[in-house]
Design a protein around this motif. Structure first.
Motif, PDB file in Angstrom:
ATOM      1  N   PRO A  39     -62.818 -25.603  17.274  1.00 50.58           N
ATOM      2  CA  PRO A  39     -61.467 -25.242  17.700  1.00 50.58           C
ATOM      3  C   PRO A  39     -60.802 -24.176  16.843  1.00 50.58           C
ATOM      4  O   PRO A  39     -59.888 -23.508  17.303  1.00 50.58           O
ATOM      5  CB  PRO A  39     -60.699 -26.562  17.621  1.00 50.58           C
ATOM      6  N   GLU A  40     -61.234 -24.012  15.612  1.00 48.44           N
ATOM      7  CA  GLU A  40     -60.586 -23.042  14.730  1.00 48.44           C
ATOM      8  C   GLU A  40     -61.474 -21.841  14.430  1.00 48.44           C
ATOM      9  O   GLU A  40     -61.143 -21.015  13.601  1.00 48.44           O
ATOM     10  CB  GLU A  40     -60.159 -23.732  13.442  1.00 48.44           C
ATOM     11  N   SER A  47     -72.139 -17.708   6.813  1.00 44.98           N
ATOM     12  CA  SER A  47     -72.186 -16.822   7.972  1.00 44.98           C
ATOM     13  C   SER A  47     -71.562 -15.481   7.633  1.00 44.98           C
ATOM     14  O   SER A  47     -70.508 -15.426   6.991  1.00 44.98           O
ATOM     15  CB  SER A  47     -71.433 -17.456   9.137  1.00 44.98           C
ATOM     16  N   SER A  48     -72.192 -14.427   8.076  1.00 43.39           N
ATOM     17  CA  SER A  48     -71.615 -13.088   7.897  1.00 43.39           C
ATOM     18  C   SER A  48     -70.697 -12.730   9.059  1.00 43.39           C
ATOM     19  O   SER A  48     -70.033 -11.696   9.032  1.00 43.39           O
ATOM     20  CB  SER A  48     -72.732 -12.052   7.780  1.00 43.39           C
ATOM     21  N   ILE A  49     -70.641 -13.601  10.068  1.00 43.92           N
ATOM     22  CA  ILE A  49     -69.837 -13.326  11.260  1.00 43.92           C
ATOM     23  C   ILE A  49     -68.540 -14.122  11.265  1.00 43.92           C
ATOM     24  O   ILE A  49     -67.470 -13.599  11.563  1.00 43.92           O
ATOM     25  CB  ILE A  49     -70.649 -13.643  12.529  1.00 43.92           C
ATOM     26  N   GLU A  50     -68.615 -15.401  10.938  1.00 41.86           N
ATOM     27  CA  GLU A  50     -67.458 -16.298  11.007  1.00 41.86           C
ATOM     28  C   GLU A  50     -66.952 -16.629   9.606  1.00 41.86           C
ATOM     29  O   GLU A  50     -67.734 -16.690   8.660  1.00 41.86           O
ATOM     30  CB  GLU A  50     -67.835 -17.600  11.719  1.00 41.86           C
ATOM     31  N   PRO A  51     -65.654 -16.866   9.447  1.00 46.17           N
ATOM     32  CA  PRO A  51     -65.129 -17.234   8.133  1.00 46.17           C
ATOM     33  C   PRO A  51     -65.557 -18.632   7.708  1.00 46.17           C
ATOM     34  O   PRO A  51     -65.824 -19.489   8.548  1.00 46.17           O
ATOM     35  CB  PRO A  51     -63.612 -17.167   8.325  1.00 46.17           C
ATOM     36  N   TRP A  52     -65.613 -18.851   6.423  1.00 48.72           N
ATOM     37  CA  TRP A  52     -65.961 -20.144   5.847  1.00 48.72           C
ATOM     38  C   TRP A  52     -64.860 -21.146   6.153  1.00 48.72           C
ATOM     39  O   TRP A  52     -63.678 -20.844   6.080  1.00 48.72           O
ATOM     40  CB  TRP A  52     -66.135 -19.976   4.339  1.00 48.72           C
ATOM     41  N   SER A  53     -65.216 -22.363   6.495  1.00 47.54           N
ATOM     42  CA  SER A  53     -64.248 -23.389   6.833  1.00 47.54           C
ATOM     43  C   SER A  53     -63.453 -23.819   5.603  1.00 47.54           C
ATOM     44  O   SER A  53     -64.004 -24.106   4.549  1.00 47.54           O
ATOM     45  CB  SER A  53     -64.964 -24.608   7.403  1.00 47.54           C
ATOM     46  N   TYR A  54     -62.158 -23.910   5.755  1.00 50.77           N
ATOM     47  CA  TYR A  54     -61.325 -24.386   4.657  1.00 50.77           C
ATOM     48  C   TYR A  54     -61.529 -25.884   4.413  1.00 50.77           C
ATOM     49  O   TYR A  54     -61.169 -26.415   3.388  1.00 50.77           O
ATOM     50  CB  TYR A  54     -59.853 -24.062   4.875  1.00 50.77           C
ATOM     51  N   TRP A  55     -62.122 -26.583   5.382  1.00 48.19           N
ATOM     52  CA  TRP A  55     -62.409 -28.005   5.219  1.00 48.19           C
ATOM     53  C   TRP A  55     -63.488 -28.247   4.170  1.00 48.19           C
ATOM     54  O   TRP A  55     -63.624 -29.336   3.656  1.00 48.19           O
ATOM     55  CB  TRP A  55     -62.856 -28.625   6.543  1.00 48.19           C
ATOM     56  N   LEU A  56     -64.276 -27.221   3.851  1.00 49.26           N
ATOM     57  CA  LEU A  56     -65.342 -27.365   2.882  1.00 49.26           C
ATOM     58  C   LEU A  56     -64.973 -26.855   1.510  1.00 49.26           C
ATOM     59  O   LEU A  56     -65.777 -26.918   0.580  1.00 49.26           O
ATOM     60  CB  LEU A  56     -66.594 -26.621   3.376  1.00 49.26           C
ATOM     61  N   THR A  57     -63.787 -26.297   1.357  1.00 50.56           N
ATOM     62  CA  THR A  57     -63.403 -25.742   0.051  1.00 50.56           C
ATOM     63  C   THR A  57     -62.310 -26.547  -0.607  1.00 50.56           C
ATOM     64  O   THR A  57     -61.697 -27.388  -0.039  1.00 50.56           O
ATOM     65  CB  THR A  57     -62.943 -24.286   0.192  1.00 50.56           C
TER      66      THR A  57
END
Length: 57
Positions: A39-40, A47-57
């Motif tokens: 959803p976000e 990934s070089s295409i999509e941003p890293w999830s803030y849920w993992l940081t």
């Protein structure tokens, strides 16, 4: 497989396209379909295409 073929299509058009895809899968004997929901629009992997999830940081 990437769905939808046109991201600017109306929800009704996208739904009709998905129903067509699922109907074809049923005809070939497939009885399980998995969907990945993002959803976000973030990645849970490097990934070089999509941003890293803030849920993992």
């Amino acid at each position: 497989m990437d769905w939808t073929s046109n991201r600017t299509a109306t929800p009704a058009v996208q739904q009709a396209e998905l129903i067509t895809i699922v109907d074809k899968l049923v005809l070939t004997g497939i009885n399980i379909v998995y969907f990945q929901v993002r959803p976000e629009c973030y990645a849970l992997y490097n990934s070089s295409i999509e941003p890293w999830s803030y849920w993992l940081t």
